[in-house]
Design a protein around this motif. Structure first.
Motif, PDB file in Angstrom:
ATOM      1  N   TYR A 140      18.964  50.026  50.803  1.00 39.33           N
ATOM      2  CA  TYR A 140      19.830  49.087  51.410  1.00 39.33           C
ATOM      3  C   TYR A 140      19.753  47.850  50.365  1.00 39.33           C
ATOM      4  CZ  TYR A 140      21.438  45.428  54.657  1.00 39.33           C
ATOM      5  OH  TYR A 140      22.108  44.412  55.345  1.00 39.33           O
ATOM      6  N   PHE A 141      18.624  47.420  49.742  1.00 40.36           N
ATOM      7  CA  PHE A 141      18.492  46.303  49.081  1.00 40.36           C
ATOM      8  C   PHE A 141      18.774  46.846  47.402  1.00 40.36           C
ATOM      9  CE2 PHE A 141      16.060  44.744  52.689  1.00 40.36           C
ATOM     10  CZ  PHE A 141      16.654  43.764  52.791  1.00 40.36           C
ATOM     11  N   THR A 142      18.081  47.806  47.054  1.00 41.35           N
ATOM     12  CA  THR A 142      18.491  48.234  45.534  1.00 41.35           C
ATOM     13  C   THR A 142      19.972  48.170  45.296  1.00 41.35           C
ATOM     14  OG1 THR A 142      18.243  50.526  46.155  1.00 41.35           O
ATOM     15  CG2 THR A 142      16.351  49.494  45.106  1.00 41.35           C
ATOM     16  N   LYS A 143      20.812  48.773  46.419  1.00 46.24           N
ATOM     17  CA  LYS A 143      22.227  48.886  46.097  1.00 46.24           C
ATOM     18  C   LYS A 143      22.949  47.535  46.076  1.00 46.24           C
ATOM     19  CE  LYS A 143      26.540  50.349  48.618  1.00 46.24           C
ATOM     20  NZ  LYS A 143      27.020  51.107  49.788  1.00 46.24           N
ATOM     21  N   ARG A 144      22.169  46.378  46.757  1.00 44.22           N
ATOM     22  CA  ARG A 144      22.780  45.234  46.733  1.00 44.22           C
ATOM     23  C   ARG A 144      22.279  44.355  45.611  1.00 44.22           C
ATOM     24  NH1 ARG A 144      23.260  47.121  51.482  1.00 44.22           N
ATOM     25  NH2 ARG A 144      24.999  46.546  52.897  1.00 44.22           N
ATOM     26  N   TYR A 145      21.035  44.668  45.046  1.00 45.01           N
ATOM     27  CA  TYR A 145      20.585  44.026  43.786  1.00 45.01           C
ATOM     28  C   TYR A 145      21.412  44.690  42.572  1.00 45.01           C
ATOM     29  CZ  TYR A 145      16.299  42.385  46.222  1.00 45.01           C
ATOM     30  OH  TYR A 145      15.384  41.760  46.843  1.00 45.01           O
ATOM     31  N   ALA A 146      21.737  45.902  42.777  1.00 41.52           N
ATOM     32  CA  ALA A 146      22.641  46.362  41.535  1.00 41.52           C
ATOM     33  C   ALA A 146      23.999  45.890  41.603  1.00 41.52           C
ATOM     34  CB  ALA A 146      22.578  47.715  41.607  1.00 41.52           C
ATOM     35  N   GLY A 147      24.597  45.391  42.656  1.00 44.72           N
ATOM     36  CA  GLY A 147      25.864  44.888  42.714  1.00 44.72           C
ATOM     37  C   GLY A 147      26.042  43.351  42.786  1.00 44.72           C
ATOM     38  N   LEU A 148      24.934  42.632  42.109  1.00 48.08           N
ATOM     39  CA  LEU A 148      25.042  41.208  42.159  1.00 48.08           C
ATOM     40  C   LEU A 148      26.269  40.702  41.422  1.00 48.08           C
ATOM     41  CD1 LEU A 148      21.270  40.041  41.346  1.00 48.08           C
ATOM     42  CD2 LEU A 148      22.544  40.165  43.571  1.00 48.08           C
ATOM     43  N   GLY A 149      27.134  39.878  41.942  1.00 50.68           N
ATOM     44  CA  GLY A 149      28.298  39.359  41.228  1.00 50.68           C
ATOM     45  C   GLY A 149      29.468  40.213  41.742  1.00 50.68           C
ATOM     46  N   SER A 150      29.320  41.063  42.542  1.00 51.99           N
ATOM     47  CA  SER A 150      30.555  42.032  43.084  1.00 51.99           C
ATOM     48  C   SER A 150      31.693  40.833  43.506  1.00 51.99           C
ATOM     49  CB  SER A 150      29.969  43.071  44.044  1.00 51.99           C
ATOM     50  OG  SER A 150      29.484  42.411  45.045  1.00 51.99           O
ATOM     51  N   ARG A 151      31.328  40.098  44.010  1.00 52.46           N
ATOM     52  CA  ARG A 151      32.550  39.295  44.552  1.00 52.46           C
ATOM     53  C   ARG A 151      33.218  38.583  43.393  1.00 52.46           C
ATOM     54  NH1 ARG A 151      36.054  38.981  48.734  1.00 52.46           N
ATOM     55  NH2 ARG A 151      36.551  36.877  49.261  1.00 52.46           N
ATOM     56  N   ARG A 152      32.504  38.106  42.528  1.00 50.21           N
ATOM     57  CA  ARG A 152      33.108  37.559  41.177  1.00 50.21           C
ATOM     58  C   ARG A 152      34.041  38.698  40.566  1.00 50.21           C
ATOM     59  NH1 ARG A 152      27.804  36.430  40.092  1.00 50.21           N
ATOM     60  NH2 ARG A 152      28.254  37.044  37.996  1.00 50.21           N
ATOM     61  N   HIS A 153      33.457  39.815  40.495  1.00 50.52           N
ATOM     62  CA  HIS A 153      34.140  41.040  39.617  1.00 50.52           C
ATOM     63  C   HIS A 153      35.560  41.493  40.453  1.00 50.52           C
ATOM     64  CE1 HIS A 153      29.759  41.936  38.468  1.00 50.52           C
ATOM     65  NE2 HIS A 153      30.302  40.848  37.723  1.00 50.52           N
ATOM     66  N   GLU A 154      35.189  41.566  41.969  1.00 49.28           N
ATOM     67  CA  GLU A 154      36.340  41.842  42.758  1.00 49.28           C
ATOM     68  C   GLU A 154      37.549  40.908  42.466  1.00 49.28           C
ATOM     69  OE1 GLU A 154      37.379  42.368  47.512  1.00 49.28           O
ATOM     70  OE2 GLU A 154      35.561  41.826  46.876  1.00 49.28           O
ATOM     71  N   LEU A 155      37.294  39.695  42.781  1.00 52.93           N
ATOM     72  CA  LEU A 155      38.243  38.750  42.734  1.00 52.93           C
ATOM     73  C   LEU A 155      38.882  38.011  41.400  1.00 52.93           C
ATOM     74  CD1 LEU A 155      37.723  36.872  46.179  1.00 52.93           C
ATOM     75  CD2 LEU A 155      39.130  38.990  45.578  1.00 52.93           C
ATOM     76  N   LEU A 156      37.955  38.083  40.406  1.00 59.25           N
ATOM     77  CA  LEU A 156      38.132  37.573  38.971  1.00 59.25           C
ATOM     78  C   LEU A 156      38.607  38.696  37.976  1.00 59.25           C
ATOM     79  CD1 LEU A 156      35.754  34.581  38.760  1.00 59.25           C
ATOM     80  CD2 LEU A 156      37.970  34.437  39.296  1.00 59.25           C
ATOM     81  N   ILE A 157      37.585  39.401  37.837  1.00 58.44           N
ATOM     82  CA  ILE A 157      37.554  40.285  36.528  1.00 58.44           C
ATOM     83  C   ILE A 157      38.515  41.503  37.010  1.00 58.44           C
ATOM     84  CG2 ILE A 157      36.406  42.156  35.145  1.00 58.44           C
ATOM     85  CD1 ILE A 157      33.802  40.261  35.496  1.00 58.44           C
ATOM     86  N   LYS A 158      38.543  42.187  38.083  1.00 51.86           N
ATOM     87  CA  LYS A 158      39.377  43.350  38.232  1.00 51.86           C
ATOM     88  C   LYS A 158      40.888  42.830  38.227  1.00 51.86           C
ATOM     89  CE  LYS A 158      36.317  46.279  40.700  1.00 51.86           C
ATOM     90  NZ  LYS A 158      36.253  47.012  42.021  1.00 51.86           N
ATOM     91  N   PRO A 159      41.449  41.741  38.545  1.00 54.64           N
ATOM     92  CA  PRO A 159      42.630  41.381  38.565  1.00 54.64           C
ATOM     93  C   PRO A 159      43.170  40.994  37.309  1.00 54.64           C
ATOM     94  CG  PRO A 159      41.682  40.393  40.606  1.00 54.64           C
ATOM     95  CD  PRO A 159      40.714  40.956  39.886  1.00 54.64           C
ATOM     96  N   VAL A 160      42.262  40.485  36.425  1.00 53.14           N
ATOM     97  CA  VAL A 160      42.669  40.323  34.894  1.00 53.14           C
ATOM     98  C   VAL A 160      42.746  41.500  33.979  1.00 53.14           C
ATOM     99  CG1 VAL A 160      41.712  39.522  33.023  1.00 53.14           C
ATOM    100  CG2 VAL A 160      41.431  37.953  35.083  1.00 53.14           C
ATOM    101  N   VAL A 161      41.820  42.670  34.400  1.00 52.57           N
ATOM    102  CA  VAL A 161      42.090  43.895  33.864  1.00 52.57           C
ATOM    103  C   VAL A 161      43.286  44.498  34.188  1.00 52.57           C
ATOM    104  CG1 VAL A 161      41.027  45.988  33.813  1.00 52.57           C
ATOM    105  CG2 VAL A 161      39.441  44.190  33.663  1.00 52.57           C
ATOM    106  N   ARG A 162      43.527  44.617  35.622  1.00 53.77           N
ATOM    107  CA  ARG A 162      44.975  45.100  36.044  1.00 53.77           C
ATOM    108  C   ARG A 162      46.101  44.461  35.279  1.00 53.77           C
ATOM    109  NH1 ARG A 162      45.038  50.402  38.166  1.00 53.77           N
ATOM    110  NH2 ARG A 162      42.938  50.384  39.450  1.00 53.77           N
ATOM    111  N   PHE A 163      46.173  42.953  35.084  1.00 56.24           N
ATOM    112  CA  PHE A 163      46.893  42.234  34.529  1.00 56.24           C
ATOM    113  C   PHE A 163      47.080  42.697  32.866  1.00 56.24           C
ATOM    114  CE2 PHE A 163      48.993  38.706  32.382  1.00 56.24           C
ATOM    115  CZ  PHE A 163      49.920  38.534  33.088  1.00 56.24           C
TER     116      PHE A 163
END
Length: 362
Positions: A297-320
């Motif tokens: 439960y925790f190791t998954k979330r530790y590994a995913g630090l920054g996922s909200r930034r990646h979802e809403l900033l980086i992924k749209p830039v990559v798709r663009f």
């Protein structure tokens, strides 16, 4: 002649989620679509000048209380600013925490209050949808969340067990399941809370800076003997500027080849709000507070630090940049570049905050 019972008093505490640019749309939705009488407290955590001007004008027009801070604070800290005001200055029976990007469907507050009164619930959340168009795709309809104690090889471990109801489902496909439901948790996007619980559990835990605040709070309520319901006939929508949580919504977003849907003035708070530092501190605090094992439960979330930034900033830039095709290598490179930028941005915020606090003590 029998005395007419007065309806319970309710105060809404509106605070930040992750950005400011949807503040006006959210607040106008509340005033246009709420048919139950309410007072309102708005906690403004250093929004841009244009938003501050709107809030000042709107607070005079609607006679709500506008509380301001002189630096960025976390959502739970902002909720406590509003909650202290409610406890000290009002006789409200219920507090409703609602975030500044939420829009509401008519009847939402009446349904929440009715559920609390009829079930004696301590906490009631609505059916929370996500994405645009509003009120169509379910984000949260309550869920299970509890701590299970396990003994293995002579060692005792406490682990969170959690599952969400109906997430990602279209409302039209689950109309037969939209009744009020007792559950273990609802989310802070919108949450009605019975006032007297705070005399038992105190204020919200400000150690929960960025994530899992709702899980921690609902654990506290349950531990104090309270009950939690999701009233699925009350409907609100969050993240209408972000991604829908179903495949069709994602494809529509990518098909438009949009850059991130932010104003520049949103980015400074967004970067602090979803910083690796606040995410990590929140998870550490939750684990230590409830004596939980550092399991998947925790190791998954530790590994995913920054996922909200990646979802809403980086992924749209990559798709663009790739005309909607996506590119895993490019995405990983941008994540690698963005992470130190986020650390720099957060450290800059923390340094300025320390300097401001030091100046006040001198």
């Amino acid at each position: 002649m029998e005395e007419t019972m007065k309806p319970p008093k309710v105060t809404l505490v509106v605070g930040p989620r992750e950005r400011f640019s949807y503040t006006q749309t959210s607040l106008e939705s509340i005033y246009a679509n709420t048919d139950y009488p309410f007072d309102l407290v708005f906690v403004d955590v250093c929004s841009p000048a244009s938003v501050q001007t709107y809030l000042q004008e709107k607070s005079q027009e609607q006679s709500f209380s506008l509380l301001t801070t002189d630096h960025y604070i976390s959502p739970n800290q902002a909720r406590n600013v509003g909650l202290r005001y409610v406890l000290d200055h009002t006789d409200s029976d219920y507090v409703v925490f609602i975030e500044n990007d939420v829009i509401v469907k008519r009847g939402w507050l009446t349904q929440l209050v009715n559920c609390a009164e009829e079930t004696n619930a301590t906490v009631v959340g609505p059916l929370t949808c996500i994405g645009n168009p509003a009120h169509q795709v379910i984000h949260n309809a309550g869920g299970k969340s509890y701590i299970k104690t396990e003994v293995k090889d002579g060692q005792t471990r406490r682990r969170i067990k959690q599952s969400a109801y109906l997430t990602g489902r279209a409302i039209a496909d689950v109309s037969d399941q939209l009744q009020r439901t007792q559950c273990d948790y609802v989310e802070f996007h919108c949450m009605l809370v019975r006032r007297d619980i705070f005399s038992t559990i105190g204020l919200l835990d400000e150690g929960m800076l960025a994530t899992r605040e709702h899980i921690d709070f609902c654990f506290m309520v349950t531990q104090a003997g309270g009950h939690i319901y999701c009233e699925r006939e009350a409907i609100v929508t969050t993240d209408t500027l972000g991604l829908a949580s179903n495949k069709a919504g994602l494809m529509a977003w990518f098909g438009q080849l949009k850059l991130p849907d932010f104003k520049w003035s949103d980015l400074p708070y967004f970067m602090v709000r979803w910083s690796d530092a606040w995410d990590r501190a929140s998870l550490d605090h939750l684990r230590q507070k409830w004596n939980l094992a550092e399991d998947k439960y925790f190791t998954k979330r530790y590994a995913g630090l920054g996922s909200r930034r990646h979802e809403l900033l980086i992924k749209p830039v990559v798709r663009f940049l790739t005309l909607g095709k996506g590119n895993a290598w490019l995405e990983k490179r941008l994540i690698a570049l963005e992470r130190p930028l986020n650390h720099f941005w957060f450290n800059r915020y923390a340094r300025r905050l320390r300097q401001a606090q030091f100046s006040k003590t001198v």
